[in-house]
Write a protein that holds these residues in place. Structure first.
Motif, mmCIF file in Angstrom:
data_model
loop_
_atom_site.group_PDB
_atom_site.id
_atom_site.type_symbol
_atom_site.label_atom_id
_atom_site.label_comp_id
_atom_site.label_asym_id
_atom_site.label_seq_id
_atom_site.Cartn_x
_atom_site.Cartn_y
_atom_site.Cartn_z
ATOM 1 N N SER A 92 6.137 45.117 7.123
ATOM 2 C CA SER A 92 5.308 46.268 6.750
ATOM 3 C C SER A 92 6.100 47.560 6.858
ATOM 4 O O SER A 92 6.018 48.426 5.976
ATOM 5 N N ARG A 93 6.883 47.687 7.923
ATOM 6 C CA ARG A 93 7.720 48.891 8.091
ATOM 7 C C ARG A 93 8.763 48.973 6.986
ATOM 8 O O ARG A 93 9.054 50.060 6.461
ATOM 9 N N MET A 94 9.344 47.828 6.636
ATOM 10 C CA MET A 94 10.353 47.817 5.577
ATOM 11 C C MET A 94 9.753 48.323 4.269
ATOM 12 O O MET A 94 10.366 49.134 3.554
ATOM 13 N N ILE A 95 8.550 47.849 3.945
ATOM 14 C CA ILE A 95 7.885 48.268 2.705
ATOM 15 C C ILE A 95 7.600 49.761 2.728
ATOM 16 O O ILE A 95 7.925 50.500 1.783
ATOM 17 N N LEU A 96 6.991 50.227 3.804
ATOM 18 C CA LEU A 96 6.615 51.645 3.883
ATOM 19 C C LEU A 96 7.845 52.546 3.899
ATOM 20 O O LEU A 96 7.844 53.617 3.279
ATOM 21 N N ASP A 97 8.896 52.123 4.597
ATOM 22 C CA ASP A 97 10.098 52.958 4.694
ATOM 23 C C ASP A 97 10.780 53.134 3.345
ATOM 24 O O ASP A 97 11.182 54.253 2.986
ATOM 25 N N ILE A 98 10.922 52.044 2.583
ATOM 26 C CA ILE A 98 11.639 52.196 1.315
ATOM 27 C C ILE A 98 10.772 52.919 0.283
ATOM 28 O O ILE A 98 11.280 53.695 -0.530
ATOM 29 N N VAL A 99 9.456 52.690 0.310
ATOM 30 C CA VAL A 99 8.592 53.422 -0.613
ATOM 31 C C VAL A 99 8.626 54.915 -0.287
ATOM 32 O O VAL A 99 8.686 55.761 -1.193
ATOM 33 N N LYS A 100 8.622 55.252 1.001
ATOM 34 C CA LYS A 100 8.700 56.665 1.388
ATOM 35 C C LYS A 100 10.031 57.261 0.950
ATOM 36 O O LYS A 100 10.094 58.400 0.461
ATOM 37 N N HIS A 101 11.102 56.492 1.108
ATOM 38 C CA HIS A 101 12.437 56.973 0.742
ATOM 39 C C HIS A 101 12.511 57.291 -0.753
ATOM 40 O O HIS A 101 13.204 58.238 -1.163
ATOM 41 N N TYR A 102 11.798 56.494 -1.563
ATOM 42 C CA TYR A 102 11.809 56.696 -3.021
ATOM 43 C C TYR A 102 10.458 57.190 -3.537
ATOM 44 O O TYR A 102 10.082 56.896 -4.676
ATOM 45 N N ALA A 103 9.768 57.962 -2.698
ATOM 46 C CA ALA A 103 8.449 58.471 -3.081
ATOM 47 C C ALA A 103 8.502 59.294 -4.359
ATOM 48 O O ALA A 103 7.570 59.256 -5.177
ATOM 49 N N ALA A 104 9.586 60.025 -4.556
ATOM 50 C CA ALA A 104 9.704 60.872 -5.745
ATOM 51 C C ALA A 104 9.762 60.045 -7.028
ATOM 52 O O ALA A 104 9.494 60.566 -8.120
#
Length: 331
Positions: A92-104
Motif C-alpha cells: 500500500s505504501r509503495m502504491i501511494l508513494d509512487i502515485v504521489k511522486h508522479y501526481a502531476a
C-alpha cells in the motif's frame, strides 16, 4: 493517441524478497529489471498482478480507488501461487508513494493513472517444476491512460464457448497464465465470427470472458455467477453490484446457464455488460452460439448499463459522495 497501457512513467517502485525478508522499497528506472534466465517466473509462470486506478478530482486532489481490495487480492493470488507472502502495508505504501511522486502526471477525467502492482518468482532454478520460488520481486508500474471510450461505447460481440478460461482451481488467481490460455480461443473467435471476446461457459455455465466479468441485466435485476474459485473475483464487479443494490435493484449471484442467458437476452429492454478496471462497464450487443447470432435487447448500450457506469465514474472522479469509503487520498 497511444494505445491503452503503452505509456509509462519513467520510474517504478520495487522490493525484493530474499533470505526470508523484503528489502526496503526503492524507486528505480522503469526499464531496470534484471532477471536470471533460469528465473522461476520464466519457466513455471509464478506471476500475478493487479490493476487499479488513481483519479484527479476537481480540487486537484489525487485519489486511488479501492486499493485495499486490490492489495488483498494480490496477497491471495500470491498465496495460491505459493509465492512469498506479500506485506500488504508495504505494498500500500509503495502504491501511494509512487502515485504521489508522479501526481502531476495523473490525467484529468475521463483519463486516469493506471496502477499495475506485479509479483514474480525470481529464484534461479529450472529444477523447481513442482516447488515454489523462495525469492521474488514486487514492483509497481504506472501508466497514464485516456478515455477508454474515446471512440464511443460500441456494443461488443461475444462468442459463447463451452470451455473454461483456465484450470478451475486457478480461476480466482490474477495470473498471466490465465490470460495466455484464453488468447487462442479469442483470436480464433475474432477470425471466425468477428467476435470481440469469448464468453467462457464450461458445461453450459456462464462464467467470464478472457479479461472481464459478465453481467446480465433483466429489468430491475442483475444476474451474474456467484463467486467461486473458477473465475476472477472482480473489484469492479463488486463495485457495480454494490451500486446496483444502492439503486434498489435485485442482485442475483447464482448459476446462469447458456439457455437461460439466451432466453433472457432476447427480451425487450434486456442488457448485458462486461465489468473491469479499464472500461468499468462495456455494453454487449450480440451473443453468438452454435453458429447463430442473438441480439441482446436492442443491440445497443442500455440505459441501466450507462447509468451504473456513470454512477461509478462519478464516485471515482469526485462528483458523487463516496458512501462506501472506496477512495484513498494520495495528496
Amino acid at each position: 493517441m497511444a494505445a491503452f497501457g503503452t505509456v509509462f512513467v519513467p520510474e517504478m517502485v520495487i522490493s525484493r524478497y530474499e533470505q526470508s525478508g523484503w528489502s526496503q522499497p526503492q524507486m528505480v528506472p522503469v526499464d531496470s529489471i534484471r532477471l536470471h534466465p533460469g528465473a522461476h517466473v520464466l519457466h513455471y509462470s509464478s506471476t500475478c498482478f493487479e490493476g487499479l486506478k488513481a483519479f484527479r478530482h476537481a480540487d486537484g486532489g489525487i485519489y486511488v480507488f479501492r486499493m485495499d481490495r486490490n492489495v488483498n487480492r494480490l496477497q491471495q493470488s500470491s498465496e495460491l501461487l505459493s509465492l512469498p507472502k506479500v506485506d500488504g502495508a508495504m505494498l500500500s505504501r509503495m502504491i501511494l508513494d509512487i502515485v504521489k511522486h508522479y501526481a502531476a502526471d495523473v490525467p484529468t477525467p475521463p483519463g486516469s493513472m493506471y496502477i499495475r502492482p506485479t509479483h514474480i518468482g525470481t529464484e534461479a532454478s529450472i529444477g523447481k517444476a513442482a516447488a515454489p520460488s523462495l525469492e521474488s520481486m514486487l514492483y509497481v508500474l504506472l501508466s497514464p491512460v485516456g478515455d477508454y471510450f474515446a471512440g464511443g461505447a460500441k456494443p461488443l460481440r461475444l462468442l459463447l464457448e463451452d470451455n473454461a478460461r483456465c484450470a478451475a482451481h486457478m480461476g480466482m488467481v490474477k495470473s498471466g497464465g490465465n490470460y495466455a490460455s484464453a488468447l487462442q480461443p479469442i483470436m480464433k473467435a475474432r477470425a471466425a465470427v468477428q467476435a470481440d471476446q469469448v464468453l467462457f461457459c464450461p458445461n453450459g455455465d456462464v462464467q467470464e470472458t478472457g479479461a472481464a466479468n459478465f453481467l446480465l441485466i433483466d429489468g430491475n435485476e442483475i444476474i451474474t455467477k456467484a463467486l467461486d474459485s473458477s473465475f476472477l473475483h472482480g473489484v469492479t464487479r463488486d463495485s457495480i453490484l454494490t451500486l446496483a443494490r444502492d439503486r434498489g435493484m435485485k442482485v442475483s449471484e447464482r448459476e446462469l446457464t447458456v439457455d437461460e442467458l439466451l432466453e433472457r437476452a432476447a427480451k425487450p429492454g434486456a442488457e448485458a455488460a462486461l465489468s473491469g478496471t479499464a472500461a468499468v462497464l462495456t455494453p454487449v450487443g450480440t451473443l453468438i452460439h452454435n453458429g447463430k447470432e442473438y441480439q441482446v435487447g436492442s443491440g445497443e448500450a442500455g440505459s441501466t448499463t450507462n447509468a451504473l457506469r456513470q454512477a461509478l465514474n462519478d464516485i471515482q472522479w469526485g462528483k458523487a459522495e463516496d458512501k462506501h469509503g472506496w477512495l484513498t487520498k494520495v495528496c
